[in-house]
Design a protein around this motif. Structure first.
Motif, PDB file in Angstrom:
ATOM      1  N   UNK A 249     -70.673 -41.621  45.976  1.00  0.00           N
ATOM      2  CA  UNK A 249     -70.321 -42.926  46.526  1.00  0.00           C
ATOM      3  C   UNK A 249     -70.060 -43.942  45.414  1.00  0.00           C
ATOM      4  N   UNK A 250     -70.962 -43.999  44.443  1.00  0.00           N
ATOM      5  CA  UNK A 250     -70.798 -44.972  43.352  1.00  0.00           C
ATOM      6  C   UNK A 250     -69.609 -44.597  42.469  1.00  0.00           C
ATOM      7  N   UNK A 251     -69.438 -43.320  42.198  1.00  0.00           N
ATOM      8  CA  UNK A 251     -68.320 -42.854  41.362  1.00  0.00           C
ATOM      9  C   UNK A 251     -66.989 -43.206  42.024  1.00  0.00           C
ATOM     10  N   UNK A 252     -66.901 -42.995  43.332  1.00  0.00           N
ATOM     11  CA  UNK A 252     -65.676 -43.318  44.070  1.00  0.00           C
ATOM     12  C   UNK A 252     -65.386 -44.814  44.016  1.00  0.00           C
ATOM     13  N   UNK A 253     -66.427 -45.603  44.149  1.00  0.00           N
ATOM     14  CA  UNK A 253     -66.265 -47.062  44.073  1.00  0.00           C
ATOM     15  C   UNK A 253     -65.695 -47.478  42.717  1.00  0.00           C
ATOM     16  N   UNK A 254     -66.218 -46.892  41.662  1.00  0.00           N
ATOM     17  CA  UNK A 254     -65.746 -47.228  40.319  1.00  0.00           C
ATOM     18  C   UNK A 254     -64.309 -46.769  40.099  1.00  0.00           C
TER      19      UNK A 254
ATOM     20  N   UNK B  56     -67.634 -42.329  35.162  1.00  0.00           N
ATOM     21  CA  UNK B  56     -66.310 -42.799  35.574  1.00  0.00           C
ATOM     22  C   UNK B  56     -65.596 -43.502  34.425  1.00  0.00           C
ATOM     23  N   UNK B  57     -66.330 -44.312  33.679  1.00  0.00           N
ATOM     24  CA  UNK B  57     -65.722 -45.008  32.559  1.00  0.00           C
ATOM     25  C   UNK B  57     -65.208 -44.064  31.498  1.00  0.00           C
ATOM     26  N   UNK B  58     -65.972 -43.011  31.247  1.00  0.00           N
ATOM     27  CA  UNK B  58     -65.573 -42.059  30.199  1.00  0.00           C
ATOM     28  C   UNK B  58     -64.494 -41.099  30.682  1.00  0.00           C
TER      29      UNK B  58
END
Length: 478
Positions: free
Chosen positions: A300-305, A271-273
């Motif tokens: 789930x984690x990617x969406x949160x970020x 997500x950061x990149x």
């Protein structure tokens, strides 16, 4: 209104035709500068200057060239905040990203300064007494170089530093959309002592300028960072004229997240990149393939970020994603999302432009996409991330290698076997395993397949500005 002037033969000047192009702040729509446009008479002056500058610069000691490039690096570092502000105002990325890019630009100049003193030849072993056979590296000649708008500091600086370090003169055309920081880098080079004519900068009509410069018999080498379409045209022209070229073109980088990976850490890094520079990164993440067993955890984690990203004017504190650099980018996102909807893809978050004066788009995640959809087959160059599940290693590699692009590719795994295999099997010039490394000064950077040929960065990129001469000498008195 500030004018971004041409730099020809050591002088800052307006174009002979007095034409200008407006430079827009993509966050506000405000016109922040005017670009002076070159006509053919200006290009002729630049070509004559580059030819004369090459005769001086190529005979300058590599140690002196190294000192001058080191001073360039020091001046860019000294002026970093001023240059970062120009970059953000004209290109849109958050100020912290602009400063990070300029850090890498300084790094490139420092590395090329050192490499200038390492253009070693070879002494070949004698086949018989009396023979001395050597190879000598020499600068290839005046260079025509074309830099993009998405990284107007480091990609621009990479071409200048390597060409000058090798002893070439250069005529470089930055993007007319983000020329401020490029002009600042040229000014640093001028102040550092690069002689008149060794470095020239022109702007204006990209098609006219590229065609005119490449066709000139003075130009000995071509370097482009740009789209596949432009790369085809310029490489064809250079090939017809038998001129060496380096083409760093578009990408559509896959990320493979295998079942044994730490899915949440992979999601954080991806997500950061992905959303750096609003997704306008040739090395950036474009297609995300996740193993079935960790797909939901990753999503789930990617969406949160992604939902935690703060979108806004890059000059404001706390902003983590700026606007797209131009209206074309927003139109491209709209076309991609129309295709997603037509194919019954599902939007997890985002999916729309942000109403206002700038060119903003919501950070977007799309799932349930067909493999032949626009988003999965064409480089989006924007903040839309597709996430697709896979079941087996062979399936993942088939998907990753299934396009004509081959610039970058990435994988996440704890398995040494998988890590070794993907490094061998992925068809890309730049591969990251469990990390996303930006282009490094000391590492070669270039693509395969339709993503181009040749390298920038590292000794390979430096050698692209050199020619090798073989000398066989016999002692006639022996």
């Amino acid at each position: 209104m500030d004018k971004r002037k041409l730099f020809i033969d050591g002088e800052w000047c307006e174009g002979s035709n007095a034409q200008t192009i407006e430079v827009e702040n993509p966050a506000t729509g405000e016109i922040v500068a005017l670009v002076c446009c070159a006509d053919t008479s200006d290009l002729d002056r630049a070509l004559v200057a580059a030819e004369r500058g090459f005769k001086v610069w190529s005979k300058t000691s590599p140690w002196e060239r190294s000192k001058i490039l080191s001073r360039c690096a020091a001046l860019i570092e000294e002026r970093m905040l001023e240059l970062a502000v120009l970059m953000t105002l004209e290109q849109g990325k958050p100020l912290a990203e602009s400063r990070g890019e300029l850090d890498r630009t300084v790094d490139v100049f420092q590395w090329c300064a050192a490499e200038a003193t390492r253009t070693y030849g070879r002494l070949l072993p004698q086949r018989q007494p009396g023979y001395r056979q050597t190879t000598i590296k020499e600068p290839v000649g005046p260079v025509a170089a074309f830099a993009p708008w998405n990284f107007p500091g480091v990609m621009f600086g990479r071409k200048i530093a390597a060409a000058l370090g090798a002893g070439c003169s250069i005529i470089i055309k930055p993007s007319e959309e983000s020329p401020g920081v490029s002009s600042g880098i040229v000014k640093a080079c001028q102040d550092a002592g690069v002689p008149d004519g060794a470095l020239n900068m022109v702007m204006g009509d990209p098609t006219m300028i590229s065609d005119y410069l490449i066709r000139s018999p003075i130009i000995a080498k071509v370097s482009l960072t740009g789209s596949v379409a432009v790369g085809r045209k310029l490489s064809k022209l250079a090939g017809e004229l038998l001129k060496p070229a380096t083409m760093e073109l578009g990408g559509h980088a896959p990320v493979l997240v295998f079942g044994d990976a730490d899915a949440e850490k992979a999601a954080d890094l991806t997500a950061g990149f992905k959303f750096r520079n609003a997704g306008q990164v040739c090395l950036g993440v474009s297609r995300i393939y996740v193993h079935d067993s960790v797909y939901q955890k990753f999503l789930s984690r990617f969406t949160e970020r992604v939902e935690a990203l703060k979108v806004g004017d890059g000059m404001l504190d706390g902003v983590t994603m700026g606007p797209l650099a131009n209206a074309r980018g927003v139109q491209n996102m709209e076309q991609i999302m129309s295709d997603v909807q037509a194919r019954n893809g599902k939007t997890v978050t985002g999916g729309n432009g942000i109403v206002g004066k700038g060119h903003f788009w919501q950070p977007t995640i799309v799932i349930d996409l067909e493999h032949d959809s626009t988003l999965m087959t064409q480089e989006p160059f924007g903040p839309i991330a597709p996430i697709v599940p896979f079941s087996t290693y062979d399936e993942a590699l088939k998907l990753a290698n299934g396009l004509d692009y081959g610039l970058a590719a990435y994988a996440f795994t704890r398995s040494l076997d998988i890590a070794t295999n993907v490094a061998d099997d992925l068809e890309a010039g730049w591969i990251g395993v469990n990390n996303f490394s930006p282009a490094l000064a000391e590492a070669p950077f270039g693509g395969v397949k339709d993503s181009g040929f040749g390298s920038e960065g590292g000794p390979e990129g430096f050698d692209a500005y050199c020619k090798t001469k073989f000398v066989s000498q016999v002692n006639m008195d022996g």
